[in-house]
Design a protein around this motif. Sequence first.
Motif, mmCIF file in Angstrom:
data_model
loop_
_atom_site.group_PDB
_atom_site.id
_atom_site.type_symbol
_atom_site.label_atom_id
_atom_site.label_comp_id
_atom_site.label_asym_id
_atom_site.label_seq_id
_atom_site.Cartn_x
_atom_site.Cartn_y
_atom_site.Cartn_z
ATOM 1 N N ARG A 173 0.601 -0.802 0.343
ATOM 2 C CA ARG A 173 -0.002 0.395 -0.277
ATOM 3 C C ARG A 173 0.855 1.190 0.055
ATOM 4 O O ARG A 173 2.415 1.036 0.561
ATOM 5 C CB ARG A 173 -1.196 -0.304 1.434
ATOM 6 N N SER A 174 1.016 2.166 -0.806
ATOM 7 C CA SER A 174 1.640 3.380 -0.238
ATOM 8 C C SER A 174 0.273 4.722 -0.705
ATOM 9 O O SER A 174 -0.802 4.647 -1.552
ATOM 10 C CB SER A 174 2.422 3.479 -1.929
ATOM 11 N N GLU A 175 0.462 5.371 0.089
ATOM 12 C CA GLU A 175 -0.139 7.293 -0.149
ATOM 13 C C GLU A 175 -0.079 7.971 -0.696
ATOM 14 O O GLU A 175 1.483 8.059 -1.025
ATOM 15 C CB GLU A 175 -0.524 7.471 0.817
ATOM 16 N N GLY A 176 -0.357 8.564 -1.462
ATOM 17 C CA GLY A 176 0.211 10.088 -2.021
ATOM 18 C C GLY A 176 -0.409 11.431 -1.734
ATOM 19 O O GLY A 176 -1.959 11.675 -1.893
ATOM 20 N N ARG A 177 -0.167 12.459 -1.486
ATOM 21 C CA ARG A 177 -1.605 13.860 -1.259
ATOM 22 C C ARG A 177 -0.571 14.922 -2.039
ATOM 23 O O ARG A 177 0.407 14.662 -2.021
ATOM 24 C CB ARG A 177 -0.660 13.686 -0.165
ATOM 25 N N ASN A 178 -1.605 15.140 -2.492
ATOM 26 C CA ASN A 178 -0.763 16.789 -3.344
ATOM 27 C C ASN A 178 -1.359 17.316 -2.589
ATOM 28 O O ASN A 178 -3.008 18.776 -2.910
ATOM 29 C CB ASN A 178 -1.801 16.791 -4.539
ATOM 30 N N PRO A 179 -0.645 18.707 -1.559
ATOM 31 C CA PRO A 179 -0.607 19.484 -0.118
ATOM 32 C C PRO A 179 -2.169 20.638 -1.408
ATOM 33 O O PRO A 179 -2.578 21.235 -0.688
ATOM 34 C CB PRO A 179 0.448 19.600 0.420
ATOM 35 N N MET A 180 -0.997 21.042 -2.565
ATOM 36 C CA MET A 180 -1.714 22.253 -3.506
ATOM 37 C C MET A 180 -2.972 21.993 -3.527
ATOM 38 O O MET A 180 -3.529 23.233 -3.212
ATOM 39 C CB MET A 180 -0.806 22.437 -4.686
ATOM 40 N N GLY A 194 -5.059 19.300 -2.039
ATOM 41 C CA GLY A 194 -6.090 18.612 -0.811
ATOM 42 C C GLY A 194 -6.392 17.295 -1.188
ATOM 43 O O GLY A 194 -6.965 16.455 -1.013
ATOM 44 N N ASP A 195 -5.982 16.742 -3.293
ATOM 45 C CA ASP A 195 -6.642 15.300 -3.905
ATOM 46 C C ASP A 195 -5.226 14.881 -2.493
ATOM 47 O O ASP A 195 -3.930 14.451 -2.063
ATOM 48 C CB ASP A 195 -5.599 15.684 -5.178
ATOM 49 N N GLU A 196 -6.256 13.012 -2.739
ATOM 50 C CA GLU A 196 -5.605 12.161 -1.449
ATOM 51 C C GLU A 196 -5.669 10.907 -2.636
ATOM 52 O O GLU A 196 -6.802 10.739 -2.888
ATOM 53 C CB GLU A 196 -5.798 12.424 -0.152
ATOM 54 N N ILE A 197 -4.900 9.969 -2.607
ATOM 55 C CA ILE A 197 -4.905 8.740 -2.937
ATOM 56 C C ILE A 197 -4.327 7.801 -2.259
ATOM 57 O O ILE A 197 -2.956 7.733 -1.447
ATOM 58 C CB ILE A 197 -4.218 8.494 -4.276
ATOM 59 N N GLN A 198 -4.911 6.578 -2.229
ATOM 60 C CA GLN A 198 -4.053 4.986 -0.944
ATOM 61 C C GLN A 198 -4.493 4.326 -2.604
ATOM 62 O O GLN A 198 -5.513 4.025 -2.636
ATOM 63 C CB GLN A 198 -4.645 4.735 0.294
ATOM 64 N N VAL A 199 -3.382 3.328 -2.417
ATOM 65 C CA VAL A 199 -2.720 2.373 -3.730
ATOM 66 C C VAL A 199 -2.832 1.407 -2.984
ATOM 67 O O VAL A 199 -1.518 1.639 -2.315
ATOM 68 C CB VAL A 199 -1.942 2.777 -5.052
ATOM 69 N N SER A 200 -3.484 0.195 -3.619
ATOM 70 C CA SER A 200 -3.696 -0.890 -3.019
ATOM 71 C C SER A 200 -3.189 -2.196 -3.991
ATOM 72 O O SER A 200 -4.185 -1.902 -5.150
ATOM 73 C CB SER A 200 -4.214 -1.635 -1.596
ATOM 74 N N VAL A 201 -2.220 -2.673 -3.067
ATOM 75 C CA VAL A 201 -1.556 -4.359 -4.906
ATOM 76 C C VAL A 201 -1.717 -5.337 -4.207
ATOM 77 O O VAL A 201 -0.734 -6.018 -3.366
ATOM 78 C CB VAL A 201 -0.226 -3.529 -5.890
ATOM 79 N N LYS A 202 -2.758 -6.105 -4.639
ATOM 80 C CA LYS A 202 -2.423 -7.752 -4.447
ATOM 81 C C LYS A 202 -1.574 -7.834 -5.338
ATOM 82 O O LYS A 202 -1.936 -8.505 -6.905
ATOM 83 C CB LYS A 202 -4.022 -8.534 -4.320
ATOM 84 N N ILE A 203 -0.482 -9.489 -5.464
ATOM 85 C CA ILE A 203 0.395 -9.532 -6.407
ATOM 86 C C ILE A 203 0.072 -10.984 -5.968
ATOM 87 O O ILE A 203 -0.011 -11.465 -4.843
ATOM 88 C CB ILE A 203 2.257 -9.116 -6.346
ATOM 89 N N LYS A 204 0.048 -12.226 -6.645
ATOM 90 C CA LYS A 204 0.248 -13.384 -7.337
ATOM 91 C C LYS A 204 1.384 -13.866 -8.377
ATOM 92 O O LYS A 204 1.577 -13.845 -9.448
ATOM 93 C CB LYS A 204 -0.613 -13.881 -7.664
ATOM 94 N N ALA A 251 -1.504 9.396 -8.519
ATOM 95 C CA ALA A 251 -2.245 7.846 -8.454
ATOM 96 C C ALA A 251 -0.825 6.640 -8.670
ATOM 97 O O ALA A 251 -0.468 5.794 -8.344
ATOM 98 C CB ALA A 251 -3.707 7.173 -8.803
ATOM 99 N N TRP A 252 -0.340 7.797 -9.798
ATOM 100 C CA TRP A 252 0.656 6.579 -10.884
ATOM 101 C C TRP A 252 2.037 6.328 -9.280
ATOM 102 O O TRP A 252 2.463 5.740 -10.021
ATOM 103 C CB TRP A 252 1.375 7.600 -11.819
ATOM 104 N N ASN A 253 1.620 7.377 -8.619
ATOM 105 C CA ASN A 253 3.478 7.564 -8.074
ATOM 106 C C ASN A 253 3.472 6.580 -6.775
ATOM 107 O O ASN A 253 3.978 5.700 -6.760
ATOM 108 C CB ASN A 253 3.740 9.476 -7.071
ATOM 109 N N ALA A 254 1.583 7.055 -6.414
ATOM 110 C CA ALA A 254 1.588 5.680 -5.800
ATOM 111 C C ALA A 254 1.814 4.232 -5.869
ATOM 112 O O ALA A 254 2.522 3.081 -5.367
ATOM 113 C CB ALA A 254 -0.010 5.878 -5.097
ATOM 114 N N LEU A 255 1.396 3.578 -6.994
ATOM 115 C CA LEU A 255 1.550 2.772 -7.891
ATOM 116 C C LEU A 255 2.882 2.637 -7.747
ATOM 117 O O LEU A 255 3.405 1.242 -6.893
ATOM 118 C CB LEU A 255 1.271 2.720 -9.105
ATOM 119 N N LYS A 256 3.938 3.404 -8.452
ATOM 120 C CA LYS A 256 5.171 3.385 -8.168
ATOM 121 C C LYS A 256 6.036 2.804 -6.548
ATOM 122 O O LYS A 256 6.643 1.748 -6.843
ATOM 123 C CB LYS A 256 6.185 3.952 -8.608
ATOM 124 N N ASN A 257 5.505 3.594 -6.204
ATOM 125 C CA ASN A 257 6.086 3.519 -4.687
ATOM 126 C C ASN A 257 5.376 1.715 -3.890
ATOM 127 O O ASN A 257 6.527 1.318 -3.171
ATOM 128 C CB ASN A 257 5.269 4.803 -3.721
#
Length: 143
Positions: A30-37, A39-49, A130-136
């Motif tokens: 899981r990774s979170e992203g926030r744009n303080p400029m 107020g956007d907030e995103i949490q991306v969760s990934v399940k791998i198989k 969201a893409w930066n959160a995915l990268k993390n």
Amino acid sequence: MNLNDLYQEIILEHYKEPHNKGQLQAADARSEGRNPMCGDEIQVSVKIKGDLIEDIRFEGSGCAISQASASVMTKAVKGSTLEQAEKTLQAFSSMIKDGGAFGEIDPESELAAFQGVSEYPTRIKCALLAWNALKNSLDQITR
């Protein structure tokens, strides 16, 4: 309908009815992203198989660009290999940052709907949140 209208329609559709939005139980990363400029907030969760992104979901709030981008991102990488997801991430990021050049992005794909964001520097962070959160998240998995 011209291309700009089509792109705007795709973004609005994903904002109003996002794909893969919600909590993902038993996520591998899981990774979170926030744009303080703005107020956007995103949490991306990934399940791998194995080497595949079996499931991916996002939660958060923000502008139409950030939320639609997260929706399109999850749709684009779900079911892909980690390597394919990384390539898609790089191609999308390049398109947004490099003046809108499609590069590796198919101009007829939903990802291409964000090409025009490159003309609005304040929106680039929204589209990439969201893409930066995915990268993390991918970095957590591949370490």
